[in-house]
Design a protein around this motif. Sequence first.
Motif, PDB file in Angstrom:
ATOM      1  N   ILE A  63       0.861  -1.186   0.000  1.00 29.30           N
ATOM      2  CA  ILE A  63       0.000   0.000   0.000  1.00 29.30           C
ATOM      3  C   ILE A  63       0.892   1.229   0.000  1.00 29.30           C
ATOM      4  O   ILE A  63       1.825   1.335   0.795  1.00 29.30           O
ATOM      5  N   ASP A  64       0.613   2.174  -0.888  1.00 29.81           N
ATOM      6  CA  ASP A  64       1.345   3.431  -0.969  1.00 29.81           C
ATOM      7  C   ASP A  64       0.884   4.326   0.177  1.00 29.81           C
ATOM      8  O   ASP A  64      -0.193   4.905   0.128  1.00 29.81           O
ATOM      9  N   SER A  65       1.700   4.428   1.212  1.00 30.03           N
ATOM     10  CA  SER A  65       1.302   5.168   2.412  1.00 30.03           C
ATOM     11  C   SER A  65       1.088   6.656   2.129  1.00 30.03           C
ATOM     12  O   SER A  65       0.162   7.262   2.669  1.00 30.03           O
ATOM     13  N   ALA A  66       1.901   7.244   1.274  1.00 28.18           N
ATOM     14  CA  ALA A  66       1.760   8.672   0.963  1.00 28.18           C
ATOM     15  C   ALA A  66       0.431   8.947   0.251  1.00 28.18           C
ATOM     16  O   ALA A  66      -0.279   9.899   0.596  1.00 28.18           O
ATOM     17  N   ALA A  67       0.091   8.114  -0.715  1.00 32.17           N
ATOM     18  CA  ALA A  67      -1.175   8.299  -1.441  1.00 32.17           C
ATOM     19  C   ALA A  67      -2.360   8.055  -0.522  1.00 32.17           C
ATOM     20  O   ALA A  67      -3.351   8.791  -0.565  1.00 32.17           O
ATOM     21  N   PHE A  68      -2.266   7.035   0.310  1.00 26.78           N
ATOM     22  CA  PHE A  68      -3.332   6.717   1.265  1.00 26.78           C
ATOM     23  C   PHE A  68      -3.537   7.876   2.230  1.00 26.78           C
ATOM     24  O   PHE A  68      -4.660   8.332   2.449  1.00 26.78           O
ATOM     25  N   LYS A  69      -2.444   8.391   2.789  1.00 32.53           N
ATOM     26  CA  LYS A  69      -2.538   9.497   3.752  1.00 32.53           C
ATOM     27  C   LYS A  69      -3.112  10.753   3.107  1.00 32.53           C
ATOM     28  O   LYS A  69      -3.928  11.448   3.696  1.00 32.53           O
ATOM     29  N   LYS A  70      -2.706  11.026   1.882  1.00 29.34           N
ATOM     30  CA  LYS A  70      -3.169  12.226   1.186  1.00 29.34           C
ATOM     31  C   LYS A  70      -4.659  12.140   0.831  1.00 29.34           C
ATOM     32  O   LYS A  70      -5.406  13.098   1.008  1.00 29.34           O
ATOM     33  N   ALA A  71      -5.098  10.990   0.356  1.00 29.05           N
ATOM     34  CA  ALA A  71      -6.470  10.846  -0.129  1.00 29.05           C
ATOM     35  C   ALA A  71      -7.475  10.584   0.983  1.00 29.05           C
ATOM     36  O   ALA A  71      -8.642  10.959   0.863  1.00 29.05           O
ATOM     37  N   ASP A  72      -7.048   9.918   2.064  1.00 27.15           N
ATOM     38  CA  ASP A  72      -7.986   9.535   3.125  1.00 27.15           C
ATOM     39  C   ASP A  72      -7.296   9.690   4.480  1.00 27.15           C
ATOM     40  O   ASP A  72      -7.090   8.728   5.211  1.00 27.15           O
ATOM     41  N   GLN A  73      -6.962  10.938   4.800  1.00 27.11           N
ATOM     42  CA  GLN A  73      -6.168  11.216   5.992  1.00 27.11           C
ATOM     43  C   GLN A  73      -6.851  10.751   7.282  1.00 27.11           C
ATOM     44  O   GLN A  73      -6.187  10.217   8.168  1.00 27.11           O
ATOM     45  N   ALA A  74      -8.146  10.909   7.376  1.00 32.48           N
ATOM     46  CA  ALA A  74      -8.862  10.511   8.598  1.00 32.48           C
ATOM     47  C   ALA A  74      -8.710   9.010   8.847  1.00 32.48           C
ATOM     48  O   ALA A  74      -8.387   8.588   9.963  1.00 32.48           O
ATOM     49  N   ASP A  91      -9.243  -3.602   0.171  1.00 30.13           N
ATOM     50  CA  ASP A  91      -9.853  -2.474  -0.536  1.00 30.13           C
ATOM     51  C   ASP A  91      -8.871  -1.299  -0.641  1.00 30.13           C
ATOM     52  O   ASP A  91      -8.724  -0.703  -1.712  1.00 30.13           O
ATOM     53  N   ILE A  92      -8.196  -0.997   0.442  1.00 26.99           N
ATOM     54  CA  ILE A  92      -7.225   0.102   0.446  1.00 26.99           C
ATOM     55  C   ILE A  92      -6.061  -0.226  -0.498  1.00 26.99           C
ATOM     56  O   ILE A  92      -5.573   0.640  -1.224  1.00 26.99           O
TER      57      ILE A  92
END
Length: 66
Positions: free
Chosen positions: A12-23, A50-51
């Motif tokens: 999982i790309d942590s940067a993309a995940f954090k940017k798109a769904d920070q909560a 899913d993520i």
Amino acid sequence: MEFEEYLKVKKIDSAAFKKADQARFLEWESIFLTMHPDSFTAQKKFLINDIRRRYLLSNEQETAKS
């Protein structure tokens, strides 16, 4: 193990995940810190899949972060 290392293992790309769904990222990070990675995986198994589909870590990113 740090949460971002865990995400890398799960591809999982942590940067993309954090940017798109920070909560959700911050919620998961705080939960992750309170339990063993295997327990976290068992608890979030279907959500992790899913993520991963949404924020798949590319092979180039995987190699660069190693």
